[in-house]
Motif scaffolding. Structure first.
Motif, PDB file in Angstrom:
ATOM      1  N   PHE A 189      -4.843   8.486  32.945  1.00 58.30           N
ATOM      2  CA  PHE A 189      -6.146   7.848  33.141  1.00 58.30           C
ATOM      3  C   PHE A 189      -5.930   6.578  33.954  1.00 58.30           C
ATOM      4  CE2 PHE A 189      -7.454  10.184  29.212  1.00 58.30           C
ATOM      5  CZ  PHE A 189      -8.515  10.877  29.783  1.00 58.30           C
ATOM      6  N   ASP A 190      -6.661   6.448  35.035  1.00 55.00           N
ATOM      7  CA  ASP A 190      -6.549   5.273  35.905  1.00 55.00           C
ATOM      8  C   ASP A 190      -5.092   4.985  36.265  1.00 55.00           C
ATOM      9  OD1 ASP A 190      -9.329   4.982  35.456  1.00 55.00           O
ATOM     10  OD2 ASP A 190      -8.893   3.911  33.594  1.00 55.00           O
ATOM     11  N   LEU A 249      -0.796   9.441  30.215  1.00 54.42           N
ATOM     12  CA  LEU A 249      -1.038   9.628  28.791  1.00 54.42           C
ATOM     13  C   LEU A 249      -0.106  10.743  28.304  1.00 54.42           C
ATOM     14  CD1 LEU A 249      -2.736   8.982  26.264  1.00 54.42           C
ATOM     15  CD2 LEU A 249      -4.411  10.640  27.074  1.00 54.42           C
ATOM     16  N   GLY A 308      -5.941   6.139  19.673  1.00 53.26           N
ATOM     17  CA  GLY A 308      -5.852   6.103  21.124  1.00 53.26           C
ATOM     18  C   GLY A 308      -4.622   6.785  21.696  1.00 53.26           C
ATOM     19  N   GLY A 317      -4.240   9.937  22.105  1.00 53.14           N
ATOM     20  CA  GLY A 317      -4.610  11.091  22.922  1.00 53.14           C
ATOM     21  C   GLY A 317      -4.878  12.361  22.129  1.00 53.14           C
ATOM     22  N   LYS A 318      -5.267  12.212  20.864  1.00 62.34           N
ATOM     23  CA  LYS A 318      -5.573  13.388  20.030  1.00 62.34           C
ATOM     24  C   LYS A 318      -6.766  14.144  20.612  1.00 62.34           C
ATOM     25  CE  LYS A 318      -6.204  10.732  16.357  1.00 62.34           C
ATOM     26  NZ  LYS A 318      -5.798   9.414  16.868  1.00 62.34           N
ATOM     27  N   SER A 319      -7.845  13.407  20.864  1.00 60.71           N
ATOM     28  CA  SER A 319      -9.034  14.067  21.421  1.00 60.71           C
ATOM     29  C   SER A 319      -8.737  14.611  22.803  1.00 60.71           C
ATOM     30  CB  SER A 319     -10.200  13.083  21.502  1.00 60.71           C
ATOM     31  OG  SER A 319     -10.507  12.584  20.238  1.00 60.71           O
ATOM     32  N   THR A 320      -7.993  13.837  23.578  1.00 55.90           N
ATOM     33  CA  THR A 320      -7.727  14.248  24.956  1.00 55.90           C
ATOM     34  C   THR A 320      -6.958  15.565  25.014  1.00 55.90           C
ATOM     35  OG1 THR A 320      -7.697  11.933  25.614  1.00 55.90           O
ATOM     36  CG2 THR A 320      -6.747  13.515  27.160  1.00 55.90           C
TER      37      THR A 320
HETATM   38  N1  LIG Z   1     -12.326   8.956  30.461  1.00 53.63           N
HETATM   39  C1  LIG Z   1     -11.323   8.085  30.221  1.00 53.63           C
HETATM   40  N2  LIG Z   1     -11.024   7.120  31.118  1.00 53.63           N
HETATM   41  C2  LIG Z   1     -10.021   6.253  30.881  1.00 53.63           C
HETATM   42  N3  LIG Z   1      -9.254   6.262  29.792  1.00 53.63           N
HETATM   43  C3  LIG Z   1      -9.500   7.195  28.854  1.00 53.63           C
HETATM   44  C4  LIG Z   1     -10.545   8.154  29.025  1.00 53.63           C
HETATM   45  N4  LIG Z   1     -10.553   8.959  27.931  1.00 53.63           N
HETATM   46  C5  LIG Z   1      -9.568   8.521  27.125  1.00 53.63           C
HETATM   47  N5  LIG Z   1      -8.936   7.460  27.680  1.00 53.63           N
HETATM   48  C6  LIG Z   1      -7.797   6.752  27.090  1.00 53.63           C
HETATM   49  O1  LIG Z   1      -6.837   7.695  26.707  1.00 53.63           O
HETATM   50  C7  LIG Z   1      -6.288   7.375  25.444  1.00 53.63           C
HETATM   51  C8  LIG Z   1      -6.445   8.518  24.494  1.00 53.63           C
HETATM   52  O2  LIG Z   1      -7.800   8.704  24.172  1.00 53.63           O
HETATM   53  P1  LIG Z   1      -8.258   9.692  23.026  1.00 53.63           P
HETATM   54  O3  LIG Z   1      -7.680  11.033  23.288  1.00 53.63           O
HETATM   55  O4  LIG Z   1      -9.719   9.612  22.905  1.00 53.63           O
HETATM   56  O5  LIG Z   1      -7.575   9.026  21.756  1.00 53.63           O
HETATM   57  P2  LIG Z   1      -7.616   9.474  20.223  1.00 53.63           P
HETATM   58  O6  LIG Z   1      -6.208   9.826  19.878  1.00 53.63           O
HETATM   59  O7  LIG Z   1      -8.043   8.254  19.459  1.00 53.63           O
HETATM   60  O8  LIG Z   1      -8.571  10.607  20.089  1.00 53.63           O
HETATM   61  C9  LIG Z   1      -6.969   6.116  24.983  1.00 53.63           C
HETATM   62  O9  LIG Z   1      -6.109   5.041  25.241  1.00 53.63           O
HETATM   63  C10 LIG Z   1      -8.210   6.021  25.821  1.00 53.63           C
HETATM   64  O10 LIG Z   1      -8.511   4.692  26.089  1.00 53.63           O
END
Ligand SMILES: Nc1ncnc2c1ncn2[C@@H]1O[C@H](COP(=O)(O)OP(=O)(O)O)[C@@H](O)[C@H]1O
Ligand SMILES: [Mg+2]
Lengths: 277, 253
Positions: A40-41, A45, A66, A68-71
């Motif tokens: 991301f940016d 990750l 944060g 990356g579980k959801s990701t």
């Molecule tokens: N669309 C996005 N743009 C930039 N950074 C993102 C985006 N989606 C997620 N992130 C970053 O990626 C990381 C993992 O996010 P996420 O998978 O939501 O975490 P979690 O494990 O809490 O579910 C976080 O640090 C979040 O800030």
């Protein structure tokens, strides 16, 4: 690299029958993630990430906030694109696979302009099912879930737990091969969490559907899981992929059993190691 | 029991105080009677003017112009707004224009419209429609663009294609905001119609009536017409709120 992407021979030859009790199906890999990268940016990750998710099992994903579980789940479910890598379901692509997805924010995931029952029917209509078939399937789900509230109400007229139940029914309606759930309990009170957890286990025992659940609550993560995927801080790797073989059906009392206690303690230990790292 | 009745009566306090102050100011002779008639005289005048039908003609003329302008604006603004909102690139490319003209008081364009349409009814309607269309278009586009991301993803995961996502999610998501646009648009149309009736040669309409009454210092007529104009705007607003509540049952839930 290439042979890793081939579906394994066993998977290609095994007879799959999703309605069989899970004990009768052999545990083999359902979802293969290979060489997955996502940034991301410009900040990585995942880098060259590999993961196997077994068929007909429940995998919980747990890790620091944060990480990356959801990701990872959203990339597998095709909700966000990957930068590189391959994800296969029994050797098939996502397009060839029926999936269901349950969102944390049930309020924002349901369609408030149609009744709860039509929300449940929506994916069936999208799949081109006829009216009678849709009704039959919805009736079947209602019986399966032992629904006692009025599904002809609009989603905003239902309680949070009822709305999340509708979401789960909607996700299960097309008989998905994989059910993804992103923090399905985190907007619910404890009573509703216990109820929905139990329902999910029921459905799982009946259908043997592969489930992937993201949870930030260790108790929920362990309770439902056959395997607990523990992730590190970003750039994210697998810290540990713990098995949890406690017999099913599991009840709230099962949380007092020594295997549950020890597995939870082990997961917590790994989690704390990773948070400090 | 008493408390609920008291609560029901609460909204009446404002208007009652308003008329009482008005009455008091006139009764105490604090303001020149030529500039401010008593509320009783004004309301009596209003009742007879409406009963005799003279004012009804003007109310109808203003209402008709506003309604036509609004319908034209809605017919263009809603579909165009939704189409623009569905395509981020399309919207970004005209965003500046929309924002610029939305920020430009439409009354500033009256002379321009006079050049194009002359002193006609079409002119009044055209400029009111122009003012309203921007408000409506902006709101519809905004409604589509700010559709809940989760809902779109949910539809996609359930196998909806781009067109189905548009029809089943974006369109419905945007309806609440579209109604905000329609409500503001009709108010805007009324404002411009009244101004146009005042300054673009007109034989009918409440704007015409207000300025005519002022010219001959018929203050009772002027105040009565202002009250009627206010009532018209208020009723239009209410009508849209009622429609929104009926059709967009999920709004704000
Ligand atoms: N669309 C996005 N743009 C930039 N950074 C993102 C985006 N989606 C997620 N992130 C970053 O990626 C990381 C993992 O996010 P996420 O998978 O939501 O975490 P979690 O494990 O809490 O579910 C976080 O640090 C979040 O800030
Ligand atoms: Mg998350």
């Amino acid at each position: 690299m290439n042979e890793m992407l081939l579906p394994d021979i066993e998977a290609a030859t095994a007879i799959v029958h999703p309605s069989l009790p899970i004990q009768l199906t052999r545990s083999r890999t359902h979802i293969t993630v290979r060489g997955l990268s996502k940034a991301f940016d410009g900040v990585p990750l995942y880098q060259n990430f590999d993961l196997d998710i077994p068929e007909g099992r429940i995998v919980s994903i747990f890790g620091p906030n944060g990480c990356g579980k959801s990701t990872i789940m959203n990339m597998i479910a095709g909700l966000i694109p990957v930068d590189a890598g391959e994800i296969l379901f029994d050797g098939k692509t996502l397009k060839e696979t029926r999936i269901g997805y349950v969102f944390q924010q049930y309020r924002e995931a349901l369609f408030p302009w149609i009744r709860a029952i039509d929300n449940i029917a929506y994916p069936l209509k999208r799949a081109g099912m006829g009216k009678a078939a849709v009704k039959a399937r919805v009736d079947e789900l209602v019986a399966e879930f032992e629904i006692r509230f009025d599904l002809s109400r609009y989603p905003y007229e239902l309680s949070g737990g009822q709305q999340q139940t509708v979401c789960i029914m909607r996700a299960l309606a097309p008989r998905p091969e994989v059910l993804f759930l992103d923090e399905p309990f985190s907007a619910l009170d404890y009573e509703m969490t216990l109820f929905i957890r139990d329902k999910l286990q029921d459905i799982y025992l009946k259908t043997g559907v592969t489930m992937v659940i993201v949870s930030h609550d260790l108790e929920d993560a362990v309770f439902l899981a056959d395997k607990i995927l523990l992730l590190t801080r970003r750039p994210t790797r697998i810290a540990e992929y713990l098995p949890f073989d406690l017999a099913r059906p599991r009840h709230p009392d099962s949380m007092a059993e020594s295997l549950f206690v020890s597995t939870k303690a082990r997961a917590l230990e790994i989690f704390q190691r990773e948070v400090k790292a | 029991m008493d408390a609920t009745i008291a609560r029901r009566l609460l909204p009446l306090i404002g208007p009652v105080v308003f008329f009482a102050v008005w009455y008091g100011v006139v009764a105490l002779g604090l303001v020149n009677k030529v500039l401010l008639p008593s509320p009783l005289d004004t309301v009596t005048f209003l009742a007879t003017a409406v009963a005799k039908g003279a004012m009804v003609v003007d109310i109808w003329a203003t209402f008709l112009r506003t309604a036509i302008a609004f319908l034209i604006a809605a017919a263009i603004g809603v579909p165009l707004g939704i189409a623009l909102g569905a395509s981020e690139t399309a919207y970004r490319s005209v965003e500046f224009l929309i924002d610029f003209f939305r920020s430009t008081p439409s009354s500033a364009l009256i002379p321009l419209f006079l050049l194009i349409f002359g002193i006609t009814d079409a002119n009044k309607i055209a400029i009111a429609a122009f003012a309203a269309v921007l408000v409506i278009l902006f709101n519809s586009a905004y409604g589509v663009m700010h559709a809940r991301k989760t809902r779109i993803l949910a539809a996609r995961v359930m196998g909806a294609n781009a067109w189905q996502i548009f029809r089943d999610v974006l369109l419905l998501e945007s309806l609440s905001q579209t109604f905000v646009g329609l409500r503001n648009g009709v108010s805007m149309a009324l404002v411009i119609v009244i101004v146009a009736e005042m300054f673009i040669g007109s034989e009918t309409g409440l704007g015409h009536r207000i300025i005519d009454a002022q010219q001959v210092l018929n203050v009772k007529d002027m105040y009565a017409s202002i009250l009627v104009t206010g009532a018209l705007g208020y009723l239009l607003n209410i009508a849209f709120l009622v429609m929104e509540k009926r059709f967009i049952h999920w709004s704000g839930k």
